[in-house]
Design a protein around this motif. Structure first.
Motif, PDB file in Angstrom:
ATOM      1  N   VAL A 144      -1.599  -6.194  -2.401  1.00 17.43           N
ATOM      2  CA  VAL A 144      -2.117  -7.565  -2.465  1.00 17.43           C
ATOM      3  C   VAL A 144      -3.565  -7.563  -2.953  1.00 17.43           C
ATOM      4  CG1 VAL A 144      -2.799  -9.540  -1.041  1.00 17.43           C
ATOM      5  CG2 VAL A 144      -0.540  -8.510  -0.736  1.00 17.43           C
ATOM      6  N   LEU A 145      -4.354  -6.621  -2.465  1.00 21.06           N
ATOM      7  CA  LEU A 145      -5.776  -6.567  -2.816  1.00 21.06           C
ATOM      8  C   LEU A 145      -6.022  -6.084  -4.241  1.00 21.06           C
ATOM      9  CD1 LEU A 145      -7.050  -5.061   0.544  1.00 21.06           C
ATOM     10  CD2 LEU A 145      -7.529  -7.362  -0.315  1.00 21.06           C
TER      11      LEU A 145
ATOM     12  N   ALA B 285      -0.763   5.372  -3.462  1.00 26.05           N
ATOM     13  CA  ALA B 285      -1.128   4.215  -4.279  1.00 26.05           C
ATOM     14  C   ALA B 285      -1.219   4.659  -5.727  1.00 26.05           C
ATOM     15  CB  ALA B 285      -2.456   3.628  -3.812  1.00 26.05           C
ATOM     16  N   LEU B 286      -0.449   3.993  -6.586  1.00 19.42           N
ATOM     17  CA  LEU B 286      -0.382   4.350  -8.000  1.00 19.42           C
ATOM     18  C   LEU B 286      -0.959   3.217  -8.841  1.00 19.42           C
ATOM     19  CD1 LEU B 286       3.258   5.718  -7.856  1.00 19.42           C
ATOM     20  CD2 LEU B 286       1.158   7.070  -7.983  1.00 19.42           C
TER      21      LEU B 286
ATOM     22  N   GLN C 106     -10.250   1.304   1.202  1.00 17.10           N
ATOM     23  CA  GLN C 106      -9.393   0.323   1.861  1.00 17.10           C
ATOM     24  C   GLN C 106      -8.311   1.002   2.692  1.00 17.10           C
ATOM     25  OE1 GLN C 106      -8.470  -2.101  -1.493  1.00 17.10           O
ATOM     26  NE2 GLN C 106     -10.238  -3.423  -1.150  1.00 17.10           N
ATOM     27  N   LEU C 107      -7.742   2.085   2.181  1.00 18.23           N
ATOM     28  CA  LEU C 107      -6.756   2.815   2.983  1.00 18.23           C
ATOM     29  C   LEU C 107      -7.391   3.311   4.281  1.00 18.23           C
ATOM     30  CD1 LEU C 107      -4.906   4.793   0.169  1.00 18.23           C
ATOM     31  CD2 LEU C 107      -3.906   3.027   1.651  1.00 18.23           C
ATOM     32  N   GLU C 108      -8.604   3.837   4.187  1.00 18.36           N
ATOM     33  CA  GLU C 108      -9.305   4.275   5.400  1.00 18.36           C
ATOM     34  C   GLU C 108      -9.571   3.097   6.321  1.00 18.36           C
ATOM     35  OE1 GLU C 108     -12.689   6.395   3.826  1.00 18.36           O
ATOM     36  OE2 GLU C 108     -11.570   8.287   3.782  1.00 18.36           O
ATOM     37  N   GLY C 109      -9.993   1.971   5.749  1.00 18.63           N
ATOM     38  CA  GLY C 109     -10.257   0.776   6.550  1.00 18.63           C
ATOM     39  C   GLY C 109      -9.014   0.204   7.199  1.00 18.63           C
TER      40      GLY C 109
ATOM     41  N   GLY D  13       0.202  -0.196   2.791  1.00 19.78           N
ATOM     42  CA  GLY D  13       0.674  -0.210   1.409  1.00 19.78           C
ATOM     43  C   GLY D  13       0.803  -1.616   0.876  1.00 19.78           C
ATOM     44  N   ARG D  14       1.374  -2.513   1.675  1.00 19.30           N
ATOM     45  CA  ARG D  14       1.495  -3.917   1.247  1.00 19.30           C
ATOM     46  C   ARG D  14       0.120  -4.546   1.058  1.00 19.30           C
ATOM     47  NH1 ARG D  14       5.850  -3.692   4.755  1.00 19.30           N
ATOM     48  NH2 ARG D  14       4.698  -4.606   6.476  1.00 19.30           N
ATOM     49  N   ALA D  15      -0.808  -4.260   1.966  1.00 16.46           N
ATOM     50  CA  ALA D  15      -2.157  -4.838   1.863  1.00 16.46           C
ATOM     51  C   ALA D  15      -2.869  -4.357   0.602  1.00 16.46           C
ATOM     52  CB  ALA D  15      -2.977  -4.481   3.108  1.00 16.46           C
TER      53      ALA D  15
END
Length: 131
Positions: free
Chosen positions: A111-112, A3-4, A74-77, A106-108
């Motif tokens: 969006v967030l 994530a960048l 969020q990645l962990e979730g 990655g898409r989520a």
């Protein structure tokens, strides 16, 4: 998933803050336990051991930029086996068990978090003990 975010983090600032943080506290090292965890078990167990140690920059960077900590959480979730700040930031990575799960995560995240671009890649198995 890498994530960048658009959030800039100065490497000079991060090292200065980390040094100040370390000067104000003392702590033990988990190095032996980490190395043992990386040498044993399945790939999933080794990824979890690698990420469990964390990144010393996270406390200072996430304190100043909580949105970066939110991306990691969020990645962990979303099912990452482990997620961490990459280096001194601002990139955050998450390691997933499948390409489809990584793509969905990655898409989520995109969006967030507006302004965050996610790249999905394949991890090479180059952890200790796998040569």
């Amino acid at each position: 998933v890498l994530a960048l975010p658009e959030t800039p983090v100065s490497t000079q600032w991060a090292y200065r803050e980390l040094a100040a943080s370390r000067a104000s506290r003392r702590g033990g090292s988990a190095g032996a336990a980490l190395l043992d965890g990386l040498m044993r078990g399945s790939t999933e167990e080794r990824i979890r051991a690698m990420c469990a140690r964390g990144n010393d920059f996270e406390a200072v960077v996430f304190g100043a930029h909580p949105e970066l900590g939110s991306i990691r959480d969020q990645l962990e979730g979303l099912g990452a086996l482990g997620a961490r700040l990459s280096g001194s930031g601002s990139a955050v990575f998450g390691l997933f068990g499948s390409a489809s799960q990584a793509s969905d995560a990655g898409r989520a995240v995109e969006v967030l978090h507006s302004g965050v671009r996610c790249h999905v890649g394949e991890m090479m198995d180059a952890l200790p003990g796998t040569y």
